[in-house]
Design an enzyme around this catalytic site. Structure first.
Site, PDB file in Angstrom:
ATOM      1  N   GLU A   7       1.010  -0.607  -5.030  1.00  0.00           N
ATOM      2  CA  GLU A   7      -0.089   0.362  -5.165  1.00  0.00           C
ATOM      3  C   GLU A   7       0.556   1.734  -5.157  1.00  0.00           C
ATOM      4  OE1 GLU A   7      -2.742   3.373  -4.009  1.00  0.00           O
ATOM      5  OE2 GLU A   7      -1.714   2.436  -2.338  1.00  0.00           O
ATOM      6  N   ASP A  37       0.823  -1.203   0.000  1.00  0.00           N
ATOM      7  CA  ASP A  37       0.000   0.000   0.000  1.00  0.00           C
ATOM      8  C   ASP A  37       0.862   1.260   0.000  1.00  0.00           C
ATOM      9  OD1 ASP A  37      -2.748   1.049   0.180  1.00  0.00           O
ATOM     10  OD2 ASP A  37      -2.052   1.896   2.072  1.00  0.00           O
TER      11      ASP A  37
END
Length: 198
Positions: free
Chosen positions: A88, A46
């Site tokens: 990401e 993330d």
């Protein structure tokens, strides 16, 4: 502590890990190994662009981040050769592809331009916007693993695809079909395949 993604109230505080600290890095690797030993195949990394900040205040895309990804991948693959890392990045494809490195960082990266192209094509019935996105990505990915591109239709940050294409349940089918047909490794945000709205 540093908290790039922290909100205004205490319950929304989200401190960043100090990945420069050897003990923190070792603990992170320990946690990843714990899950790999239990059958997990890989990890979604993330906000990968924000892992390190520079002394001059630059908050994204630091050389240390790329070195960290190479180290993590190498360490994990020594024990789990098939481990998968998905970056990401939430940026333009030309920056996202840098997280592939020389094929030694993340194996996959979300491309955030693809959802808008897919949604626009599904909403309008005209594939030209999607074609433009895919043609641009083809140029950016030249000489790299084309499968690095991880297209998706929506995710927890951008809202449900059905709402973005005007709420027409009939439009979700061609959008999902197109997602499965574009180059790369597609990801489906659970519920999009049945037209979930919330």
């Amino acid at each position: 502590y540093y908290g790039y993604f922290s909100g205004p109230t205490p319950e929304l505080q989200m401190p960043d890990l100090n990945l420069r600290n050897a003990a923190v890095r070792a603990e992170l690797l320990s946690v990843m190994r714990f899950w790999l030993a239990r059958g997990i195949d890989g990890f979604r990394l993330d906000a990968v662009r924000h892992y390190f900040e520079s002394p001059t205040g630059a908050l994204v895309d630091q050389p240390e981040t790329h070195a960290f990804l190479r180290d993590i991948r190498s360490a994990l693959q020594a024990e789990h050769p098939d481990v998968l890392l998905l970056a990401e990045t939430w940026t333009t494809p030309d920056i996202a592809v840098t997280y592939w490195g020389a094929g030694d960082e993340a194996q996959l990266g979300f491309f955030f331009d693809v959802p808008s192209g897919l949604q626009s094509a599904a909403y309008s019935g005209n594939a030209s916007s999607l074609r433009n996105v895919l043609d641009g990505n083809e140029i950016i990915l030249a000489g790299k693993d084309r499968q690095f591109q991880a297209p998706f239709l929506s995710n927890h940050d951008i809202g449900r695809a059905l709402l973005s294409i005007g709420g027409d349940p009939a439009a979700i089918r061609p959008a999902i079909a197109a997602l499965m047909a574009v180059p790369g490794t597609p990801f489906v945000y659970y519920g999009d395949e049945i037209g979930m709205q919330g």
